[in-house]
Motif scaffolding. Structure first.
Motif, PDB file in Angstrom:
ATOM      1  N   SER A   1     -32.601  14.791  23.660  1.00 60.36           N
ATOM      2  CA  SER A   1     -31.593  15.376  24.550  1.00 60.36           C
ATOM      3  C   SER A   1     -31.331  14.475  25.749  1.00 60.36           C
ATOM      4  O   SER A   1     -32.091  13.542  26.031  1.00 60.36           O
ATOM      5  CB  SER A   1     -32.045  16.763  25.024  1.00 60.36           C
ATOM      6  OG  SER A   1     -33.217  16.647  25.805  1.00 60.36           O
TER       7      SER A   1
ATOM      8  N   ARG B   1     -25.913  19.356  29.288  1.00 59.14           N
ATOM      9  CA  ARG B   1     -27.024  18.852  28.480  1.00 59.14           C
ATOM     10  C   ARG B   1     -26.505  18.599  27.062  1.00 59.14           C
ATOM     11  O   ARG B   1     -25.826  19.454  26.480  1.00 59.14           O
ATOM     12  CB  ARG B   1     -28.183  19.844  28.428  1.00 59.14           C
ATOM     13  CG  ARG B   1     -29.254  19.461  27.398  1.00 59.14           C
ATOM     14  CD  ARG B   1     -30.434  20.372  27.455  1.00 59.14           C
ATOM     15  NE  ARG B   1     -31.264  20.245  26.256  1.00 59.14           N
ATOM     16  CZ  ARG B   1     -32.579  20.214  26.246  1.00 59.14           C
ATOM     17  NH1 ARG B   1     -33.246  20.307  27.379  1.00 59.14           N
ATOM     18  NH2 ARG B   1     -33.255  20.123  25.113  1.00 59.14           N
TER      19      ARG B   1
ATOM     20  N   ASP C   1     -27.672  17.628  23.125  1.00 60.80           N
ATOM     21  CA  ASP C   1     -28.782  17.624  22.179  1.00 60.80           C
ATOM     22  C   ASP C   1     -28.326  17.001  20.867  1.00 60.80           C
ATOM     23  O   ASP C   1     -27.245  17.352  20.358  1.00 60.80           O
ATOM     24  CB  ASP C   1     -29.283  19.044  21.927  1.00 60.80           C
ATOM     25  CG  ASP C   1     -29.959  19.638  23.148  1.00 60.80           C
ATOM     26  OD1 ASP C   1     -31.157  19.399  23.335  1.00 60.80           O
ATOM     27  OD2 ASP C   1     -29.273  20.326  23.933  1.00 60.80           O
TER      28      ASP C   1
ATOM     29  N   HIS D   1     -29.549  15.608  16.778  1.00 64.49           N
ATOM     30  CA  HIS D   1     -30.485  15.743  15.664  1.00 64.49           C
ATOM     31  C   HIS D   1     -29.982  14.821  14.550  1.00 64.49           C
ATOM     32  O   HIS D   1     -28.865  14.998  14.060  1.00 64.49           O
ATOM     33  CB  HIS D   1     -30.493  17.201  15.199  1.00 64.49           C
ATOM     34  CG  HIS D   1     -31.367  17.487  14.018  1.00 64.49           C
ATOM     35  ND1 HIS D   1     -32.440  18.340  14.078  1.00 64.49           N
ATOM     36  CD2 HIS D   1     -31.340  17.037  12.737  1.00 64.49           C
ATOM     37  CE1 HIS D   1     -33.019  18.424  12.899  1.00 64.49           C
ATOM     38  NE2 HIS D   1     -32.364  17.633  12.065  1.00 64.49           N
TER      39      HIS D   1
ATOM     40  N   THR E   1     -29.696  15.171  29.834  1.00 65.84           N
ATOM     41  CA  THR E   1     -29.095  16.053  30.828  1.00 65.84           C
ATOM     42  C   THR E   1     -28.451  15.197  31.909  1.00 65.84           C
ATOM     43  O   THR E   1     -29.064  14.243  32.399  1.00 65.84           O
ATOM     44  CB  THR E   1     -30.158  16.981  31.441  1.00 65.84           C
ATOM     45  OG1 THR E   1     -30.805  17.702  30.395  1.00 65.84           O
ATOM     46  CG2 THR E   1     -29.521  17.973  32.393  1.00 65.84           C
TER      47      THR E   1
END
Length: 245
Positions: free
Chosen positions: A186, A131, A133, A135, A188
């Protein structure tokens, strides 16, 4: 209605005494203050206080230091974790518009296991279920700076092998004039081979240029490995219409 030489009726709106005759010689600022009940000066004081608070927050943000920066060699802290790597933008960037640009997440935060920073992204050293992520922080739009009131921004988490796209996830937002914007999203996915794939974040927008914040406080790209199995590693960017439900 006027009442020369007499007292004003009850409830009449008037400035000063003697039907305004005592206002002679007053400055424009004094008259405005009388007319607004000092609200103008109160508003100016409030605006000054707000700007001071914003400046204090900005100063504090510049002083923030993430202690994880000192843990780069502490791989022992990742015992029991299948895979992990975290990065951030080592600089602030002006991103030109109408062309795709990869955001360079080139600074490592904390220890890593099974993955490592590479070429502004993160290289996955092991196959399996991962996964990612991301920002990303954007500075508020201003017409004089960018030539537009808003920017439609497309961010893509891309998983690539030798820079050929394997899987990706797109995130869209509008950066306007109300304040700074932050995107957090995110992806996955399953990769079938060791030491083959790199995770990156790409950006495209339709404005003249857009300022992107770097640093550990306002930017991040990390990966976490959840499993080593590679079953159902399906990539289906488009699917057929299913009709009416």
């Amino acid at each position: 209605m006027t009442t020369p030489g007499q007292n004003a009726p009850d409830g009449a709106w008037q400035f000063g005494d003697r039907m305004g005759q005592d206002m002679a010689g007053m400055s424009a600022a004094d008259v405005i203050a009388m007319m607004t009940g000092q609200t103008r000066s109160d508003m100016n004081a409030a605006v000054g206080g707000w700007n001071g608070m914003v400046a204090d927050v900005d100063d504090l943000a510049e002083q923030v230091h993430d202690v994880q920066l000192e843990l780069g060699e502490r791989v022992d802290l990742l015992d029991g974790v299948r895979g992990y790597c975290s990065t951030y933008l080592g600089s602030n960037w002006l991103v030109p518009g109408n062309q795709g640009k990869q955001l360079p997440f080139d600074a490592q935060l904390g220890p890593a296991k099974g993955a490592a920073p590479q070429s502004g992204g993160i290289r996955l050293l092991e196959k399996g279920l991962w996964r990612a992520d991301a920002h990303v922080g954007f500075q508020v739009q201003s017409g004089w700076f960018t030539g537009a009131a808003r920017a439609v921004v497309y961010l893509t988490v891309r998983v690539a092998a030798t820079w050929e796209t394997y899987s990706q996830r797109e995130y869209s937002l509008v950066v306007g004039r109300a304040g700074d914007e932050t995107a957090a999203f995110s992806h996955t996915f399953v990769v079938p081979e060791d030491d083959t794939y790199i995770v990156t974040v790409d950006m495209f927008h339709q404005n003249t240029r857009q300022y992107v914040f770097g640093g550990t406080l306002r930017s991040a790209l990390s990966v976490n490995k959840w499993d080593f199995r590679v079953t159902n590693a399906v990539v289906a960017p488009t699917v057929p219409d299913g009709g009416t439900l």
